[in-house]
Design a protein around this motif. Structure first.
Motif, short mmCIF file in Angstrom:
data_model
loop_
_atom_site.label_atom_id
_atom_site.label_comp_id
_atom_site.label_asym_id
_atom_site.label_seq_id
_atom_site.Cartn_x
_atom_site.Cartn_y
_atom_site.Cartn_z
N ALA A 1 -116.34 63.02 52.67
CA ALA A 1 -116.66 64.45 52.10
C ALA A 1 -117.28 64.48 50.66
CB ALA A 1 -115.49 65.48 52.39
N ALA A 2 -116.70 64.05 49.68
CA ALA A 2 -117.14 63.80 48.39
C ALA A 2 -118.61 63.41 48.27
CB ALA A 2 -116.13 63.08 47.60
N TYR B 1 -121.08 65.61 49.93
CA TYR B 1 -121.38 67.02 49.17
C TYR B 1 -122.19 66.52 47.96
CZ TYR B 1 -120.11 71.19 46.43
OH TYR B 1 -120.22 72.21 45.90
N LYS C 1 -121.28 73.22 50.41
CA LYS C 1 -119.98 73.33 50.05
C LYS C 1 -118.98 73.89 51.23
CE LYS C 1 -116.55 75.33 46.55
NZ LYS C 1 -116.50 75.89 45.27
N ALA D 1 -118.47 70.90 53.31
CA ALA D 1 -117.49 70.09 52.89
C ALA D 1 -116.21 70.43 53.14
CB ALA D 1 -117.85 69.85 51.43
N ILE D 2 -115.87 71.80 53.01
CA ILE D 2 -114.47 72.46 53.40
C ILE D 2 -114.20 72.01 54.78
CG2 ILE D 2 -113.30 74.42 53.34
CD1 ILE D 2 -114.65 75.24 51.01
N SER E 1 -108.35 72.60 51.28
CA SER E 1 -109.71 72.17 51.23
C SER E 1 -110.40 72.49 50.20
CB SER E 1 -110.33 72.20 52.65
OG SER E 1 -109.40 71.69 53.71
N ARG F 1 -109.53 71.16 47.19
CA ARG F 1 -110.02 69.76 47.05
C ARG F 1 -111.36 69.71 46.71
NH1 ARG F 1 -107.93 65.51 51.67
NH2 ARG F 1 -108.32 63.53 50.32
N ILE F 2 -111.99 70.62 47.11
CA ILE F 2 -113.59 70.74 46.83
C ILE F 2 -113.67 70.80 45.25
CG2 ILE F 2 -115.94 71.65 47.15
CD1 ILE F 2 -115.09 69.57 49.14
N ASP F 3 -112.83 71.88 44.59
CA ASP F 3 -112.97 72.39 43.42
C ASP F 3 -112.78 70.91 42.52
OD1 ASP F 3 -113.43 74.66 43.85
OD2 ASP F 3 -111.19 75.34 43.67
N ILE G 1 -113.32 67.83 43.39
CA ILE G 1 -114.38 66.96 43.74
C ILE G 1 -115.64 67.37 42.68
CG2 ILE G 1 -116.51 66.38 45.22
CD1 ILE G 1 -114.11 66.16 47.21
N GLU G 2 -115.77 68.81 42.58
CA GLU G 2 -116.82 69.11 41.80
C GLU G 2 -116.38 68.96 40.31
OE1 GLU G 2 -118.36 73.23 44.14
OE2 GLU G 2 -116.69 73.39 42.51
#
Length: 435
Positions: A344-345, A348, A355, A358-359, A373, A376-378, A380-381
Motif C-alpha cells: 500500500a505504501a 500510494y 489515498k 490505499a485505505i 487504515s 496507517r496512511i497518516d 506512511i505520509e
C-alpha cells in the motif's frame, strides 16, 4: 516504534562479562576515524535543522547541537561527499573495519536524504535502498490470498472478513481501566527476561506515558543517560497481544535496551561519537526496528508467550483465557498479511493509487478497519519508506540470527545480543546470513 542501538564482548550474555574499553581512542585507525565521526555527527545535526523528525535522539556534546546552523542543502551535500571520500581513504585495522563500514553507509544515507530534501525524486524502492540499505520484495494481492482464505476458515460467522475479524478481536480488548495494570505486568516480565541474558546499566530507567492523536501506536524517546520516555497511543482500543508487543519493542529488549547500551559502551566506553545521535531516516533504523520486532519472539517464544498471557495478562484484563489459543492462531495468520502495508505504501507514494484507494487496500488485505487504515496512511505520509524497517527488518534480523542459533534458546540470545553489540546495516547482515 522507534528506536529504538554495541561491540562484541560488551554485552553480558548467559553469564559472560562485559569487556573493558577498547583502543578506539588510541590506535592509529581510531585517530583517523574519530574526527570523521565528529564531522558526521555535526553534519547530521545540521540536516536536522531542515527536518523536524530527522534527529530522533541525541546525547553528544551540547555545544555541537547549539552550534548547528541551517546551512544550504547544497553545502550539506558537498560536505557529505567530501566526508565519504575522507572515510574511503582510511585503511582500518580489524577492530575498526565495522566502524568504517557503518559510517560509510550512514553518510551515504544522509547524502540521499539531503538530496531528497533538495527536491530529488526517488521511487519507494529507490528511497528505501538509499536510506535504509534494503528493498522490500515485489508482492501483489495474490501473495495474501492464502492467508485470507485461512482466516476465512478460522473466524466465526459469514461474509466480510474485516467485519468478522473486528467482531472477533473485540473480545480481546483490554478494558481502559485495566490498561495500566496489564502494561505494567507486560513490561516488568519483558525486563526480567531480558536481564537474564543482557546486563543492563545500573541506572537504566524509563517513564511511561499514555498519549493520543499520534500516527503511531507506541514510541520510544531516548533521553540519554540510560533513560527513555515510552509513549503508548490510546487513540484506539488495545488488544491483549499489543501489551507484550509494545513492552518488548519499545522497552525490553527493544529500543530502550538498544539505546542505553549503545550509549554506555559505544559512546562512553569506546568513544565512538557517531552513535551519540540517532538519525531516524538511516540504515540504523532497519536494525533498530527489525531487532525490536524480532526481540519480541526472542524474549517470548510462542509457547512461553501463550502461557504467560493466558495465565497472567488475560486474568489481569479479565478476559476469557480459554480463548487465548484460538486468539493466537488468528494473530499468527494475520502476521502473514504484514507486507500488505508495504505494498500500500509503495503504490500510494509512487502515485499508482490515491489515498482512499490505499485505505481500501489496507482494509481488504491488511484487515485493519477504516479508522486504523487511515491512521496507517497518516504514518506512511509522514515516514514514507520507513515502513519497511518493521517487517523486512524483522525478517532480515531473524535470517541473520537463527542459522547461527541453530534452535538453541540461549544461543539465540547470544547471537541477537552480539548483533546489537556490533551494529550492521541490512546488506551487511544479508551478506553474513548468506555465508
Amino acid at each position: 516504534m522507534i528506536i529504538k542501538r554495541l561491540i562484541v564482548g560488551l554485552m553480558i550474555v548467559a553469564g559472560s562479562v562485559f569487556g573493558g574499553c577498547s583502543s578506539g581512542y588510541t590506535n592509529d585507525t581510531g585517530k583517523q576515524m574519530n574526527p570523521l565521526a565528529e564531522r558526521y555527527v555535526k553534519l547530521a545535526l545540521e540536516v536536522g535543522k531542515h527536518h523536524d523528525y530527522y534527529i530522533d535522539a541525541y546525547y553528544g556534546p551540547k555545544e555541537w547541537q547549539q552550534q548547528a546552523s541551517k546551512r544550504p542543502l547544497t553545502e550539506l551535500a558537498e560536505d557529505a561527499q567530501s566526508l565519504l571520500s575522507a572515510i574511503e581513504r582510511v585503511s582500518p585495522d580489524r577492530e575498526q573495519q565495522l566502524r568504517k563500514d557503518m559510517l560509510q553507509v550512514q553518510v551515504r544515507s544522509l547524502l540521499a536524504f539531503v538530496e531528497q530534501l533538495g527536491g530529488k525524486q526517488l521511487s519507494f524502492d529507490q528511497e528505501s535502498l538509499a536510506l535504509y540499505d534494503a528493498v522490500s520484495g515485489a508482492l501483489t494481492e495474490a501473495d495474501f490470498d492464502d492467508a485470507l482464505a485461512e482466516l476465512d476458515q478460522l473466524l466465526p460467522g459469514q461474509g466480510d472478513l474485516n467485519t468478522r475479524l473486528d467482531a472477533f478481536q473485540r473480545q480481546f480488548v483490554i478494558p481502559s481501566d485495566k490498561l495500566a495494570q496489564v502494561f505494567d505486568a507486560a513490561i516488568s516480565e519483558a525486563r526480567n527476561r531480558t536481564k537474564q541474558y543482557i546486563e543492563l546499566p545500573s541506572n537504566e530507567s524509563f517513564t511511561l506515558e499514555y498519549v493520543t492523536s499520534k500516527p503511531w501506536s507506541g514510541y520510544n524517546w531516548y533521553q540519554g543517560n540510560s533513560h527513555s520516555v515510552i509513549q503508548v497511543n490510546t487513540d484506539f482500543d488495545m488488544q491483549i497481544d499489543r501489551a507484550i508487543d509494545l513492552a518488548s519493542h519499545e522497552g525490553y529488549p527493544g529500543h530502550h535496551v538498544f539505546n542505553s547500551l549503545m550509549e554506555k559502551h559505544l559512546v562512553n566506553g569506546k568513544g565512538w561519537i557517531e552513535y551519540s545521535k540517532y538519525p531516524l531516516y538511516s540504515p540504523l533504523s532497519l536494525l533498530a526496528e527489525g531487532s525490536a520486532n524480532y526481540g519480541i519472539e526472542v524474549a517470548f517464544p510462542q509457547p512461553q508467550r501463550l502461557e504467560f498471557e493466558r495465565d497472567v495478562l488475560f486474568k489481569l484484563a479479565e478476559l476469557d483465557a480459554s480463548q487465548a489459543e484460538r486468539y493466537y492462531q488468528v494473530q499468527s495468520v494475520l502476521s502473514k498479511l504484514s507486507y500488505a502495508g508495504n505494498v500500500a505504501a509503495k503504490r500510494y507514494l509512487d502515485g499508482q493509487i490515491n489515498k482512499q484507494q490505499a485505505i481500501e487496500f489496507l482494509m481488504k488485505y491488511a484487515l485493519s478497519d477504516r479508522n486504523k487504515s487511515a491512521q496507517r496512511i497518516d504514518f506512511i505520509e509522514r515516514y514514507r519508506a520507513y515502513v519497511i524497517n518493521y517487517n523486512l527488518g524483522q525478517d532480515i534480523v531473524r535470517a541473520y540470527v537463527e542459522p547461527q542459533a541453530d534452535g538453541d534458546h540461549d544461543k539465540r540470545w547470544q547471537v541477537f545480543s552480539q548483533l546489537l553489540a556490533n551494529p550492521k546495516s541490512a546488506s551487511m547482515m544479508q551478506t553474513r546470513a548468506g555465508d
